[in-house]
Design a protein around this motif. Sequence first.
Motif, PDB file in Angstrom:
ATOM      1  N   ASP A 270      33.908  39.851  32.811  1.00 21.03           N
ATOM      2  CA  ASP A 270      35.311  40.009  33.208  1.00 21.03           C
ATOM      3  C   ASP A 270      36.027  40.784  32.106  1.00 21.03           C
ATOM      4  O   ASP A 270      36.095  40.322  30.968  1.00 21.03           O
ATOM      5  N   HIS A 355      40.000  31.580  31.435  1.00 22.51           N
ATOM      6  CA  HIS A 355      39.308  30.755  32.433  1.00 22.51           C
ATOM      7  C   HIS A 355      37.836  30.745  32.065  1.00 22.51           C
ATOM      8  O   HIS A 355      37.384  31.589  31.294  1.00 22.51           O
ATOM      9  N   HIS A 362      35.493  32.770  38.079  1.00 24.29           N
ATOM     10  CA  HIS A 362      36.324  31.623  37.690  1.00 24.29           C
ATOM     11  C   HIS A 362      35.415  30.408  37.807  1.00 24.29           C
ATOM     12  O   HIS A 362      35.351  29.764  38.837  1.00 24.29           O
ATOM     13  N   SER A 378      37.179  33.678  29.404  1.00 25.23           N
ATOM     14  CA  SER A 378      37.854  34.961  29.232  1.00 25.23           C
ATOM     15  C   SER A 378      38.888  34.809  28.115  1.00 25.23           C
ATOM     16  O   SER A 378      39.231  33.690  27.717  1.00 25.23           O
ATOM     17  N   GLU A 380      42.575  36.726  27.789  1.00 23.28           N
ATOM     18  CA  GLU A 380      43.301  37.757  28.533  1.00 23.28           C
ATOM     19  C   GLU A 380      44.819  37.646  28.466  1.00 23.28           C
ATOM     20  O   GLU A 380      45.465  37.263  29.428  1.00 23.28           O
ATOM     21  N   GLU A 395      41.504  42.149  28.260  1.00 25.40           N
ATOM     22  CA  GLU A 395      40.659  40.988  28.521  1.00 25.40           C
ATOM     23  C   GLU A 395      39.227  41.257  28.135  1.00 25.40           C
ATOM     24  O   GLU A 395      38.701  42.358  28.330  1.00 25.40           O
TER      25      GLU A 395
HETATM   26 MN   LIG Z   1      39.775  37.121  34.090  1.00 24.84          MN
END
Ligand SMILES: [Mn+2]
Length: 426
Positions: A270, A355, A362, A378, A380, A395
Amino acid sequence: MISRAFYERNRKKLTEQLPQGSTVVVFSNDQMPRNGEHYFPYRQNSDLLYLCGIQQHDSILILSPSHPNPALRELLCVLQPSEFEAIWNGSLLSADRAREISGVSQIRWTEDFEKLIHDVVYYSDVIYTNLSENSKLDPDLHTMDIRKTRWMQQHFPLHRYGRLAPLMEDLRTIKSSEEILAIRKAGEVTGDAFLKVLQMVRPGVREFDVEAEITSCFLRNGVRHHAFEPVIATGANACVLHYSSRNDLCQDGDMLLIDFGAEWLHYASDCTRTIPVSGRFTARQRALYEATLRMFRKAMFLLREGSTIAQVNVQLGQFWEKEHVDLGLYSLNDLRRQSPEAPLYKKYFMHNIAHFIGLDVHDLGHRTEPLKAGMVVSCEPGIYIPEEGIGIRLETTVLITPAESIDLMPQIPIEAEELEQLMSAK
Ligand SMILES: [Mn+2]
């Protein structure tokens, strides 16, 4: 490829936690109808992947570690291969292949599940099933996990039933070295795609042109899927956190936010970067960008073993307050008058700082529990100012260790100057 030993270890870790006389049943995701005779691209249930690596629909894993018959302690049901399937869709997994992938020795056919489960649960008191639990998702759908759990409740009404989800969460949040390698590899492909994007973004490209560049780079690297639907948002679109239409024109003077990630062996990466469409930041954009980058570095420092995501949200919010005042978004006086329930910083930074990441972008995990070594999250921070037509988020995907957190995609450029240089070198 993820090794069979990984799945065997995961099953062992799970069954070690079960009380005597337990049976665990883990169901596949359904094939989801799209239209006509077609289905959406299939994605296997993440718990099933984690415990046996089988990617085929209509597979069921059954674990009953204290069953008196050793042949019924660990079973995997898969669809029986047929000539028809082989001609139209390619061969289904053979029993040997299913055994080889999963390390489960007892392979049975899915159509025999109902007969088989009678023998298994006869020696059990508790049946755990993997209903897909997610506090943010409540689809009105009778998926295989719900259908089969109801069927069992009807047929074995005197058994107790348990939630597999909390047990899976404990296991899946701590990543093994194989999983971290897969996430790193996903991050490498993500980084390659970002470098390609820097080469092609200029005023006049559409958001979907950027998507095409990313998808094509993914496919050429053997990545069949984005880990999630990418957010590619120019100008004020970047203030819509889950913006998904991706049709708009990238205009000179705007910033472009790209939140995307490759999936490798079903593991997600991510990444978000925000770049000036023209290749050069304006003074205001640069000030906002540098503030976000400072928050990114602070958050990387704060997200560590022992802290919770909820705590870091609050700590970072306090740092944001100072930055927001310096950026002229509100005054110190406004800050003194703010209500503690609705802090002003939330107007410009309204989402969580992190997350959990894993098989799901997620992934399972609790924001209020202390982070542990081996978790992947993550990082971010973002700033969203619709009235200025700008949204910036930075991120990356982070591994928590006992010492400093580790950026799993460290090669992806983030410094403003480096971005400008790379964009001007086209
Ligand atoms: Mn994310």
